[in-house]
Design a protein around this motif. Structure first.
Motif, PDB file in Angstrom:
ATOM      1  N   VAL A   1       0.757  -0.936   0.488  1.00 44.91           N
ATOM      2  CA  VAL A   1      -0.104   0.259   0.282  1.00 44.91           C
ATOM      3  C   VAL A   1       1.327   0.972  -0.169  1.00 44.91           C
ATOM      4  O   VAL A   1       1.995   1.653   0.608  1.00 44.91           O
ATOM      5  CB  VAL A   1      -1.066   0.036   1.513  1.00 44.91           C
ATOM      6  CG1 VAL A   1      -0.739   0.049   2.389  1.00 44.91           C
ATOM      7  CG2 VAL A   1      -1.923   1.653   1.487  1.00 44.91           C
ATOM      8  N   ILE A   2      -0.092   2.368  -0.748  1.00 47.72           N
ATOM      9  CA  ILE A   2       1.149   3.482  -0.878  1.00 47.72           C
ATOM     10  C   ILE A   2       1.393   4.197   0.808  1.00 47.72           C
ATOM     11  O   ILE A   2      -0.006   4.861   0.635  1.00 47.72           O
ATOM     12  CB  ILE A   2       0.948   4.445  -1.980  1.00 47.72           C
ATOM     13  CG1 ILE A   2       1.890   3.837  -3.154  1.00 47.72           C
ATOM     14  CG2 ILE A   2       1.741   5.536  -2.182  1.00 47.72           C
ATOM     15  CD1 ILE A   2       1.325   4.107  -4.557  1.00 47.72           C
ATOM     16  N   GLN A   3       2.085   4.708   1.603  1.00 46.82           N
ATOM     17  CA  GLN A   3       2.139   6.002   2.217  1.00 46.82           C
ATOM     18  C   GLN A   3       2.299   6.886   1.740  1.00 46.82           C
ATOM     19  O   GLN A   3       3.447   7.461   0.746  1.00 46.82           O
ATOM     20  CB  GLN A   3       2.825   5.007   3.331  1.00 46.82           C
ATOM     21  CG  GLN A   3       2.248   3.969   3.811  1.00 46.82           C
ATOM     22  CD  GLN A   3       0.750   3.484   4.445  1.00 46.82           C
ATOM     23  OE1 GLN A   3       0.373   5.012   5.324  1.00 46.82           O
ATOM     24  NE2 GLN A   3       0.716   2.379   5.081  1.00 46.82           N
ATOM     25  N   ASP A   4       3.282   8.416   2.278  1.00 47.70           N
ATOM     26  CA  ASP A   4       3.174   9.927   2.683  1.00 47.70           C
ATOM     27  C   ASP A   4       5.330   9.203   1.927  1.00 47.70           C
ATOM     28  O   ASP A   4       5.506   9.616   1.738  1.00 47.70           O
ATOM     29  CB  ASP A   4       3.127  10.575   2.347  1.00 47.70           C
ATOM     30  CG  ASP A   4       2.498  10.852   4.327  1.00 47.70           C
ATOM     31  OD1 ASP A   4       3.566   9.292   4.873  1.00 47.70           O
ATOM     32  OD2 ASP A   4       2.239  11.713   4.631  1.00 47.70           O
ATOM     33  N   THR A   5       5.184   9.049   3.541  1.00 49.31           N
ATOM     34  CA  THR A   5       6.899   9.672   3.638  1.00 49.31           C
ATOM     35  C   THR A   5       7.004   7.722   4.856  1.00 49.31           C
ATOM     36  O   THR A   5       5.708   7.273   4.810  1.00 49.31           O
ATOM     37  CB  THR A   5       6.910   9.565   4.612  1.00 49.31           C
ATOM     38  OG1 THR A   5       6.724   9.705   6.337  1.00 49.31           O
ATOM     39  CG2 THR A   5       6.699  11.474   3.612  1.00 49.31           C
ATOM     40  N   ALA A   6       8.099   7.316   4.702  1.00 48.28           N
ATOM     41  CA  ALA A   6       9.104   6.032   5.560  1.00 48.28           C
ATOM     42  C   ALA A   6       8.505   6.182   6.802  1.00 48.28           C
ATOM     43  O   ALA A   6       8.227   5.521   7.647  1.00 48.28           O
ATOM     44  CB  ALA A   6      10.477   5.640   4.704  1.00 48.28           C
ATOM     45  N   SER A   7       8.241   7.606   7.459  1.00 43.51           N
ATOM     46  CA  SER A   7       8.523   8.344   8.062  1.00 43.51           C
ATOM     47  C   SER A   7       6.820   7.601   8.690  1.00 43.51           C
ATOM     48  O   SER A   7       6.732   6.707   9.842  1.00 43.51           O
ATOM     49  CB  SER A   7       8.647   9.457   8.727  1.00 43.51           C
ATOM     50  OG  SER A   7       9.738  10.289   9.085  1.00 43.51           O
ATOM     51  N   THR A   8       6.049   7.835   7.962  1.00 47.50           N
ATOM     52  CA  THR A   8       4.693   7.305   8.272  1.00 47.50           C
ATOM     53  C   THR A   8       4.397   5.258   8.119  1.00 47.50           C
ATOM     54  O   THR A   8       3.626   5.798   9.573  1.00 47.50           O
ATOM     55  CB  THR A   8       4.067   7.875   7.481  1.00 47.50           C
ATOM     56  OG1 THR A   8       4.095   9.372   6.552  1.00 47.50           O
ATOM     57  CG2 THR A   8       2.253   7.197   7.894  1.00 47.50           C
ATOM     58  N   ALA A   9       5.332   5.450   7.650  1.00 50.12           N
ATOM     59  CA  ALA A   9       5.068   3.688   6.726  1.00 50.12           C
ATOM     60  C   ALA A   9       5.817   2.922   8.324  1.00 50.12           C
ATOM     61  O   ALA A   9       4.822   2.196   8.913  1.00 50.12           O
ATOM     62  CB  ALA A   9       5.832   2.994   5.874  1.00 50.12           C
ATOM     63  N   THR A  10       6.910   3.203   8.812  1.00 57.15           N
ATOM     64  CA  THR A  10       7.183   2.816  10.792  1.00 57.15           C
ATOM     65  C   THR A  10       6.240   3.316  11.573  1.00 57.15           C
ATOM     66  O   THR A  10       6.549   2.229  12.543  1.00 57.15           O
ATOM     67  CB  THR A  10       8.658   3.445  10.214  1.00 57.15           C
ATOM     68  OG1 THR A  10       9.833   3.475   9.391  1.00 57.15           O
ATOM     69  CG2 THR A  10       9.605   3.424  11.933  1.00 57.15           C
ATOM     70  N   PHE A  11       5.776   4.550  11.517  1.00 55.56           N
ATOM     71  CA  PHE A  11       4.665   4.757  12.895  1.00 55.56           C
ATOM     72  C   PHE A  11       3.953   3.546  12.725  1.00 55.56           C
ATOM     73  O   PHE A  11       3.404   3.196  12.995  1.00 55.56           O
ATOM     74  CB  PHE A  11       4.463   6.190  12.449  1.00 55.56           C
ATOM     75  CG  PHE A  11       3.759   6.749  13.904  1.00 55.56           C
ATOM     76  CD1 PHE A  11       4.110   6.534  14.802  1.00 55.56           C
ATOM     77  CD2 PHE A  11       1.737   7.634  13.141  1.00 55.56           C
ATOM     78  CE1 PHE A  11       3.047   7.246  15.777  1.00 55.56           C
ATOM     79  CE2 PHE A  11       1.661   7.996  14.273  1.00 55.56           C
ATOM     80  CZ  PHE A  11       2.140   7.521  15.296  1.00 55.56           C
ATOM     81  N   CYS A  12       3.620   3.728  11.571  1.00 51.81           N
ATOM     82  CA  CYS A  12       2.607   2.431  11.210  1.00 51.81           C
ATOM     83  C   CYS A  12       3.211   0.720  11.371  1.00 51.81           C
ATOM     84  O   CYS A  12       1.696   0.415  12.462  1.00 51.81           O
ATOM     85  CB  CYS A  12       1.361   1.951   9.857  1.00 51.81           C
ATOM     86  SG  CYS A  12       0.934   3.886   9.047  1.00 51.81           S
ATOM     87  N   ALA A  13       4.375   0.885  11.577  1.00 51.41           N
ATOM     88  CA  ALA A  13       4.801  -1.198  11.932  1.00 51.41           C
ATOM     89  C   ALA A  13       4.605  -0.666  12.953  1.00 51.41           C
ATOM     90  O   ALA A  13       4.202  -2.156  13.662  1.00 51.41           O
ATOM     91  CB  ALA A  13       5.665  -0.523  10.951  1.00 51.41           C
ATOM     92  N   LEU A  14       4.997   0.362  14.510  1.00 55.86           N
ATOM     93  CA  LEU A  14       4.740   0.363  14.899  1.00 55.86           C
ATOM     94  C   LEU A  14       3.971   0.241  16.056  1.00 55.86           C
ATOM     95  O   LEU A  14       3.749  -0.353  16.900  1.00 55.86           O
ATOM     96  CB  LEU A  14       6.158   1.088  15.722  1.00 55.86           C
ATOM     97  CG  LEU A  14       6.939   1.473  15.452  1.00 55.86           C
ATOM     98  CD1 LEU A  14       8.688   1.837  16.253  1.00 55.86           C
ATOM     99  CD2 LEU A  14       8.229  -0.843  15.642  1.00 55.86           C
ATOM    100  N   LEU A  15       2.620   1.085  15.764  1.00 50.55           N
ATOM    101  CA  LEU A  15       1.480   0.865  16.340  1.00 50.55           C
ATOM    102  C   LEU A  15       0.784  -0.269  16.209  1.00 50.55           C
ATOM    103  O   LEU A  15      -0.051  -0.980  17.194  1.00 50.55           O
ATOM    104  CB  LEU A  15      -0.067   1.914  15.438  1.00 50.55           C
ATOM    105  CG  LEU A  15       0.569   3.148  15.189  1.00 50.55           C
ATOM    106  CD1 LEU A  15      -0.078   4.010  14.836  1.00 50.55           C
ATOM    107  CD2 LEU A  15       0.543   3.429  16.831  1.00 50.55           C
TER     108      LEU A  15
END
Ligand code: PLP
Length: 473
Positions: A135-149
């Motif tokens: 899935v597309i996210q805006d940035t890697a920072s957001t994706a890593t945040f999603c991962a830790l959530l």
């Protein structure tokens, strides 16, 4: 603005962008602007009456351009590349022109379905198995945040549906290397783990996470009654593109029940070339994986690819389902609002779709291989040159070096001043732009190769300039 004026000005602006790219080498790579230089030239108050956009091209040239650092310049060797291939520029134009929202399948079915298809193309291009969904996210920072959530919610059996982390009996722990990107601590803090529950594990001489220290930290936390939750592996650290030992980390993640997130923001693009894939052996065991096509690959910023093994879990963590968002197709389709943080989603997939079709997998591979070869060439020059030291292995396209004259050897403070002066000379001369950086207390000059326009001759010119800069020239 009506469509007639849009068409006229639009043609002019396309011409302006094309001329900019054709003449980009004529600009100093790093903007020479000083603080306030740009804002000083702009009116302090907004226009009361419509001004029309007639004068805009003139203002772009006169005011804006002197405040631009040229990331698509062939002399761009700073940070990591942020390539904006012209095909992706056109895709962004289409995206803006359509102005559609892809938050639900129904709000623009094509936005969801093109994204589905193109993310699956990307999965295949990277050699990932069908176990992953992208899935597309805006940035890697957001994706890593999603991962830790997602990690937090898996380990805590959905604490968000109870009292959240605040009501957990024992603290949850996150592990990453001390060379991991700053987005990892940021995500851990924002996800509520707290700084005391983030372990940044020291790295070895090649700047890769030390497994022995990782396992010791996990065991110490278990012994103290803390709960290990997430492990982030860096495949390509920001400082040196060091590769964490992913395979062995995956074994530990399984042994201790950790969510394994792989940050391959930069290096992930290299995996389009099969010969690079041994660098992320073990990736198939990841729970989540992020890479940034908006870096080396060429989709203009912003476009991050986030792959997960368990989309249902992601949806459970991220999904909200208010009645005003219900649609008739909800059971049959992907509603991408539930695959990330923002509700609204623009049609970013167009950029990746245009880029892949424009360059083809083979075109992308050829460019990556060119950059890898250029980095190896520079590495060989540095290794053969007296007075120069290489600070890290060259796994991909980043070459970390410093100049160590005999007279300064052993004097870290003097070496810092000397190497900063070299970098400053290069950056102010305007032909190239690179990032001075500190690696474990030692000043280095970081050369990151990978701008789309960078050919061997530009790397050769940089190397000649670096050598001249050691002499104060
Ligand atoms: C390894 C790594 N991870 C994450 C990031 C953050 O990327 P983004 O700007 O997409 O959040 C970077 C940025 O350079 C990076 O190098």
């Amino acid at each position: 603005m009506d469509t007639h004026e849009f068409r006229r000005l639009g043609h002019d602006l396309i011409e302006w962008i094309a001329a900019y790219r054709e003449g980009i080498e004529g600009y100093p790579v790093m903007s020479p602007a000083q603080p306030g230089d740009i804002s000083r030239q702009l009116p302090r108050t907004p226009p009361l009456k419509p001004e029309g956009l007639e004068a805009i091209l003139g203002d772009l040239d006169r005011i804006v351009m002197s405040g631009i650092t040229h990331w698509n310049h062939p002399g761009f060797f700073a940070y990591f590349p942020s390539n904006s291939s012209l095909s992706s520029v056109l895709a962004d134009l289409v995206c803006a022109g359509l102005g559609s929202q892809g938050m639900s399948w129904q709000t623009s079915p094509a936005a969801t379905e093109v994204e589905d298809v193109v993310m699956d193309w990307l999965r295949q291009m990277l050699g990932l198995s069908e176990a992953f969904t992208g899935v597309i996210q805006d940035t890697a920072s957001t994706a890593t945040f999603c991962a830790l959530l997602c990690a937090r919610e898996r380990t805590s059996a959905f604490s968000q549906n109870r009292g959240g982390l605040q009501a957990e009996a024992v603290p949850l722990m996150v592990y990453a290397s001390d060379q991991g990107h700053s987005s990892i601590p940021k995500a851990a803090l924002l996800a509520g783990f707290g700084k005391d529950h983030l372990r940044l594990i020291p790295t070895d001489a090649d700047h890769a996470l030390r497994l022995d220290l990782l396992e010791a930290a996990i065991q110490a936390d278990l012994a103290a009654g803390r709960k290990p939750c997430a492990l982030v592996a860096a495949i390509g650290t920001t400082a040196t593109t060091a590769m964490d030992p992913l395979w062995a980390m995956a074994v530990l993640a399984q042994k201790y029940g950790l969510w394994l997130h792989v940050d391959a923001a930069m290096a992930g693009t290299a995996m389009i070339c099969p010969e690079c894939r041994s660098l992320w052996n073990g990736v198939e065991a990841a729970d989540s994986l992020v890479l940034n096509p908006h870096k080396w690959m060429g989709t203009g910023f912003d476009l991050t690819a986030y792959f997960v093994r368990d989309p249902e879990h992601l949806i459970r963590v991220m999904g909200t389902n208010p009645s005003y968002l219900h649609t008739a197709q909800d059971g049959e389709v992907r509603n991408l609002r539930d695959w990330g943080i923002p509700l609204g989603r623009r049609f970013r997939a167009l950029k990746l779709w245009f880029l892949i079709r424009d360059q083809g997998v083979e075109g992308l591979q050829a460019r990556i291989r060119r950059d890898l070869a250029n980095a190896q060439w520079l590495k060989e020059q540095v290794d053969a040159a007296p007075g120069w030291e290489r600070m890290a292995p060259v796994a991909l396209q980043t070459v970390c070096i410093r100049h160590v004259p005999d007279t300064l050897r052993g004097d870290e403070a003097a070496l810092k001043t000397h190497n900063l002066a070299i970098a400053e000379r290069i950056n102010h001369a305007g032909r190239s732009y690179l990032t001075p950086s500190v690696l474990k207390g030692q000043q280095m000059i970081r050369v990151s190769i990978g701008a789309e326009a960078t050919e061997r001759k530009h790397v050769e010119a940089l190397w000649a300039d670096l050598q001249a800069a050691t002499l104060g020239r």
